[in-house]
Design a protein around this motif. Structure first.
Motif, PDB file in Angstrom:
ATOM      1  N   THR A  78      39.078  37.448  37.833  1.00 16.86           N
ATOM      2  CA  THR A  78      40.430  37.121  37.372  1.00 16.86           C
ATOM      3  C   THR A  78      41.504  37.412  38.404  1.00 16.86           C
ATOM      4  O   THR A  78      42.512  36.714  38.495  1.00 16.86           O
ATOM      5  N   GLY A  79      41.324  38.485  39.180  1.00 14.27           N
ATOM      6  CA  GLY A  79      42.321  38.886  40.162  1.00 14.27           C
ATOM      7  C   GLY A  79      42.818  40.298  39.901  1.00 14.27           C
ATOM      8  O   GLY A  79      42.435  40.940  38.913  1.00 14.27           O
ATOM      9  N   VAL A  97      39.187  32.390  39.784  1.00 12.38           N
ATOM     10  CA  VAL A  97      39.289  31.608  38.565  1.00 12.38           C
ATOM     11  C   VAL A  97      40.506  30.684  38.593  1.00 12.38           C
ATOM     12  O   VAL A  97      40.563  29.686  37.857  1.00 12.38           O
ATOM     13  N   VAL A  98      41.489  30.983  39.446  1.00 12.99           N
ATOM     14  CA  VAL A  98      42.671  30.125  39.561  1.00 12.99           C
ATOM     15  C   VAL A  98      42.314  28.968  40.499  1.00 12.99           C
ATOM     16  O   VAL A  98      42.543  29.019  41.707  1.00 12.99           O
ATOM     17  N   SER A 117      34.873  38.194  30.909  1.00  9.85           N
ATOM     18  CA  SER A 117      36.163  38.041  31.587  1.00  9.85           C
ATOM     19  C   SER A 117      36.560  36.576  31.724  1.00  9.85           C
ATOM     20  O   SER A 117      37.727  36.266  31.986  1.00  9.85           O
ATOM     21  N   LEU A 118      35.599  35.668  31.523  1.00 11.47           N
ATOM     22  CA  LEU A 118      35.888  34.239  31.613  1.00 11.47           C
ATOM     23  C   LEU A 118      36.346  33.640  30.284  1.00 11.47           C
ATOM     24  O   LEU A 118      36.790  32.492  30.248  1.00 11.47           O
ATOM     25  N   LEU A 119      36.250  34.412  29.196  1.00 12.77           N
ATOM     26  CA  LEU A 119      36.525  33.849  27.881  1.00 12.77           C
ATOM     27  C   LEU A 119      37.943  33.293  27.765  1.00 12.77           C
ATOM     28  O   LEU A 119      38.149  32.185  27.275  1.00 12.77           O
ATOM     29  N   GLN A 126      44.139  29.967  30.780  1.00 14.31           N
ATOM     30  CA  GLN A 126      45.063  30.916  31.387  1.00 14.31           C
ATOM     31  C   GLN A 126      44.298  32.195  31.668  1.00 14.31           C
ATOM     32  O   GLN A 126      43.197  32.409  31.158  1.00 14.31           O
ATOM     33  N   VAL A 127      44.870  33.037  32.513  1.00 12.94           N
ATOM     34  CA  VAL A 127      44.234  34.309  32.826  1.00 12.94           C
ATOM     35  C   VAL A 127      45.315  35.388  32.835  1.00 12.94           C
ATOM     36  O   VAL A 127      46.445  35.149  33.294  1.00 12.94           O
TER      37      VAL A 127
END
Length: 314
Positions: A78-79, A97-98, A117-119, A126-127
């Motif tokens: 995610t970052g 992911v962005v 974490s990808l859900l 969005q993240v």
């Protein structure tokens, strides 16, 4: 129809490096147009990663890849927010992911915490990083690969919530003898490294998404679809049937198949053809049934037990 021509161009580009995956490519296009995510499963060495990378290359957009291992953390996906000593302030550093196309390679080798974490990204596009919400690019597509859980050490089965967020699941089998001969030929003459030309641009994808919404679903076809999904909730071998999200996914998948076949309406066979790809990974068998059957076989038997509507008004 222009889409049919573009789809053939896309297949031609992918054929430069990938052999014998036309059906899978068509399913991936249907998923892309529905903002759906793809789970590819097969034994090692059958070209899952190559197909995912090549598909990303024929679509104009940003591409990121994450090699999942047990030590990959959620923040690696995610970052993070880090302190910049020069500016004396915190800065946001988005993770891979962005992007437009995220290849989550061997996703079942990551821990459940990292998988989850990808859900948010998969469902809400969005993240959130330390309270900061970042909208993701359009299109956004996760192509996850995994090896079969039963036969591999060091893997973690994907949680139910994660599986339900994958639009379709593709199981890549072994190539036939002619396809394997073609692979050897490409290797011998170096054509597996051929240059891939992007076929779908962002404006093409946005236009086709609009066309997808116009695909009609007659009442009798809708009833046939609902018979299938509702039967999974009453089936004696199935412990956990299809959720409403899964029902809507089958509707979208059938509309997508109709569109790529050049039609503005769904026919019952669209539903029957797409059901194994959309439903099998969403159902969970009872302990007794899982000893002798697979979800794919149960879905196949269920489809055979429900007759196709003879005709539908569109």
């Amino acid at each position: 129809m222009e889409l049919i021509d573009k789809l053939e161009q896309l297949k031609d580009e992918i054929r430069k490096v990938v052999v014998g995956r036309d059906q899978e490519v068509e399913m991936m296009v249907i998923s892309l147009l529905n903002d759906g995510h793809i789970l590819m499963e097969s034994v090692p060495g059958t070209g899952k990663t190559l197909l995912a990378k090549t598909f990303a290359n024929v679509i104009t957009g940003k591409f990121s890849r994450v090699q999942f291992t047990p030590d990959v953390l959620p923040s690696d996906i995610t970052g993070i927010q880090f302190f910049n000593p020069k500016l004396q302030e915190f800065e946001l550093k988005p993770g891979p992911v962005v992007t437009n196309i995220l290849l989550a390679d061997e996703i079942n080798r990551a821990t459940p915490r990292t998988q989850s974490s990808l859900l948010e990204a998969m469902e809400e596009h969005q993240v959130t990083i330390d309270g900061h919400t970042i909208p993701l690019n359009t299109p956004f597509l996760v192509i996850a690969t995994q090896n079969p859980v039963e036969s591999q050490q060091g893997t973690f089965q994907l949680p139910v919530a994660q599986m339900d967020r994958f639009f379709i699941k593709l199981s890549l089998g072994y190539p036939d003898i002619n396809e394997e001969k073609e692979m050897i030929k490409k290797h011998r003459f170096g054509t597996e490294a051929a240059e891939i030309i992007a076929v779908f641009k962002e404006e093409d994808i946005l236009f086709l998404k609009q066309e997808l919404r116009k695909v009609k679903l007659a009442d009798v076809v809708e009833e046939y679809l609902l018979k299938i999904t509702r039967e999974t909730r009453n089936h004696g071998s199935i412990e956990l049937g299809i959720s409403p999200r899964g029902t809507l996914a089958l509707v979208k998948a059938a509309q997508g198949r109709a569109l790529v076949k050049g039609r503005s309406f769904v026919v019952p066979n669209d539903i029957k053809e797409m059901a194994p790809f959309v439903l099998a990974h969403r159902i969970y068998l009872s302990a007794e049934a899982s000893l002798t059957m697979t979800p794919e076989k149960v879905v196949e038997d269920l489809l055979e037990s429900i007759p196709l509507p003879v005709e539908a008004e569109v």
